[in-house]
Design a protein around this motif. Structure first.
Motif, PDB file in Angstrom:
ATOM      1  N   LEU A  54      36.404  44.702  42.675  1.00  0.00           N
ATOM      2  CA  LEU A  54      35.207  44.822  43.075  1.00  0.00           C
ATOM      3  C   LEU A  54      34.700  43.059  42.645  1.00  0.00           C
ATOM      4  O   LEU A  54      33.679  42.817  43.338  1.00  0.00           O
ATOM      5  CB  LEU A  54      34.544  45.607  42.063  1.00  0.00           C
ATOM      6  CG  LEU A  54      32.861  45.749  42.116  1.00  0.00           C
ATOM      7  CD1 LEU A  54      32.553  46.222  43.390  1.00  0.00           C
ATOM      8  CD2 LEU A  54      32.202  46.466  40.923  1.00  0.00           C
ATOM      9  N   LEU A  55      35.177  42.615  41.883  1.00  0.00           N
ATOM     10  CA  LEU A  55      34.706  41.268  41.242  1.00  0.00           C
ATOM     11  C   LEU A  55      35.349  40.033  42.171  1.00  0.00           C
ATOM     12  O   LEU A  55      35.029  38.904  42.034  1.00  0.00           O
ATOM     13  CB  LEU A  55      34.704  41.049  40.107  1.00  0.00           C
ATOM     14  CG  LEU A  55      33.864  41.931  39.208  1.00  0.00           C
ATOM     15  CD1 LEU A  55      33.877  41.765  37.528  1.00  0.00           C
ATOM     16  CD2 LEU A  55      32.121  41.710  39.510  1.00  0.00           C
ATOM     17  N   GLY A  56      36.429  40.509  42.896  1.00  0.00           N
ATOM     18  CA  GLY A  56      37.124  39.521  43.373  1.00  0.00           C
ATOM     19  C   GLY A  56      38.124  38.785  42.540  1.00  0.00           C
ATOM     20  O   GLY A  56      38.351  37.491  42.905  1.00  0.00           O
ATOM     21  N   LEU A  57      38.666  39.355  41.509  1.00  0.00           N
ATOM     22  CA  LEU A  57      39.268  38.456  40.436  1.00  0.00           C
ATOM     23  C   LEU A  57      40.868  38.901  40.521  1.00  0.00           C
ATOM     24  O   LEU A  57      41.218  39.932  40.884  1.00  0.00           O
ATOM     25  CB  LEU A  57      38.711  38.939  38.793  1.00  0.00           C
ATOM     26  CG  LEU A  57      37.157  38.453  38.633  1.00  0.00           C
ATOM     27  CD1 LEU A  57      36.865  39.167  37.375  1.00  0.00           C
ATOM     28  CD2 LEU A  57      37.217  37.102  38.723  1.00  0.00           C
ATOM     29  N   ASP A  58      41.559  37.935  39.982  1.00  0.00           N
ATOM     30  CA  ASP A  58      43.009  38.354  39.901  1.00  0.00           C
ATOM     31  C   ASP A  58      43.560  38.602  38.557  1.00  0.00           C
ATOM     32  O   ASP A  58      43.097  37.810  37.643  1.00  0.00           O
ATOM     33  CB  ASP A  58      43.872  36.897  40.286  1.00  0.00           C
ATOM     34  CG  ASP A  58      45.289  37.053  40.359  1.00  0.00           C
ATOM     35  OD1 ASP A  58      45.913  38.050  39.797  1.00  0.00           O
ATOM     36  OD2 ASP A  58      46.029  36.224  40.944  1.00  0.00           O
ATOM     37  N   PRO A  59      43.696  39.864  38.368  1.00  0.00           N
ATOM     38  CA  PRO A  59      43.896  40.295  36.936  1.00  0.00           C
ATOM     39  C   PRO A  59      45.063  39.407  36.355  1.00  0.00           C
ATOM     40  O   PRO A  59      45.172  39.667  34.971  1.00  0.00           O
ATOM     41  CB  PRO A  59      44.560  41.825  37.302  1.00  0.00           C
ATOM     42  CG  PRO A  59      44.798  41.942  38.480  1.00  0.00           C
ATOM     43  CD  PRO A  59      44.345  40.740  39.305  1.00  0.00           C
ATOM     44  N   LEU A  60      45.803  38.750  36.730  1.00  0.00           N
ATOM     45  CA  LEU A  60      46.809  37.983  36.219  1.00  0.00           C
ATOM     46  C   LEU A  60      46.472  36.745  35.656  1.00  0.00           C
ATOM     47  O   LEU A  60      47.182  36.015  34.907  1.00  0.00           O
ATOM     48  CB  LEU A  60      48.124  37.631  37.052  1.00  0.00           C
ATOM     49  CG  LEU A  60      48.871  39.083  37.856  1.00  0.00           C
ATOM     50  CD1 LEU A  60      49.795  38.678  38.728  1.00  0.00           C
ATOM     51  CD2 LEU A  60      49.483  39.809  36.590  1.00  0.00           C
ATOM     52  N   ILE A  61      45.192  36.233  36.323  1.00  0.00           N
ATOM     53  CA  ILE A  61      44.668  34.877  35.608  1.00  0.00           C
ATOM     54  C   ILE A  61      43.249  35.109  34.737  1.00  0.00           C
ATOM     55  O   ILE A  61      43.036  33.978  33.988  1.00  0.00           O
ATOM     56  CB  ILE A  61      44.446  33.881  36.533  1.00  0.00           C
ATOM     57  CG1 ILE A  61      43.472  34.504  37.660  1.00  0.00           C
ATOM     58  CG2 ILE A  61      45.874  33.670  37.214  1.00  0.00           C
ATOM     59  CD1 ILE A  61      43.017  33.226  38.672  1.00  0.00           C
ATOM     60  N   VAL A  62      42.693  36.270  34.508  1.00  0.00           N
ATOM     61  CA  VAL A  62      41.398  36.723  33.848  1.00  0.00           C
ATOM     62  C   VAL A  62      41.945  36.790  32.576  1.00  0.00           C
ATOM     63  O   VAL A  62      43.095  37.329  32.175  1.00  0.00           O
ATOM     64  CB  VAL A  62      40.901  37.780  34.246  1.00  0.00           C
ATOM     65  CG1 VAL A  62      40.029  37.157  35.604  1.00  0.00           C
ATOM     66  CG2 VAL A  62      41.457  38.919  34.213  1.00  0.00           C
ATOM     67  N   ALA A  63      40.999  36.464  31.498  1.00  0.00           N
ATOM     68  CA  ALA A  63      41.602  36.564  30.085  1.00  0.00           C
ATOM     69  C   ALA A  63      41.476  38.202  29.780  1.00  0.00           C
ATOM     70  O   ALA A  63      40.737  38.730  30.314  1.00  0.00           O
ATOM     71  CB  ALA A  63      40.490  35.850  29.175  1.00  0.00           C
TER      72      ALA A  63
END
Length: 81
Positions: A11-20
């Motif tokens: 939804l937020l366009g984030l890569d889960p491998l690089i977010v804290a």
């Protein structure tokens, strides 16, 4: 990856491998040791949901990790370290 996390990142366009994130581990092991490492982690209650998400590719820019996910295209150019 838990569905709520995957949905939120999508939804937020984030890569889960690089977010804290808290309570998660990304382990890099030799391909020949992957099954043994998974079995060892799964033998503990805290590791019951452990999964193999991809593999590191040898091609790509120096000093960077390019990950080929098992369910999709490469996630390229993430800073190593």
């Amino acid at each position: 990856m838990p569905e709520p996390l995957a949905s939120t990142c999508d939804l937020l366009g984030l890569d889960p491998l690089i977010v804290a994130n808290a309570g998660c581990l990304v382990a890099f092991v030799a391909p020949s040791a992957a099954d043994e490492a998974l079995a060892a982690m799964r033998s503990l209650p805290e590791g019951r949901n452990v999964v193999r998400v991809g593999e590191v590719l040898m091609d790509g820019p120096g000093g960077r990790v390019t990950l080929r996910t098992l369910a999709g295209p490469p996630l390229g150019g993430h800073a190593a370290g």
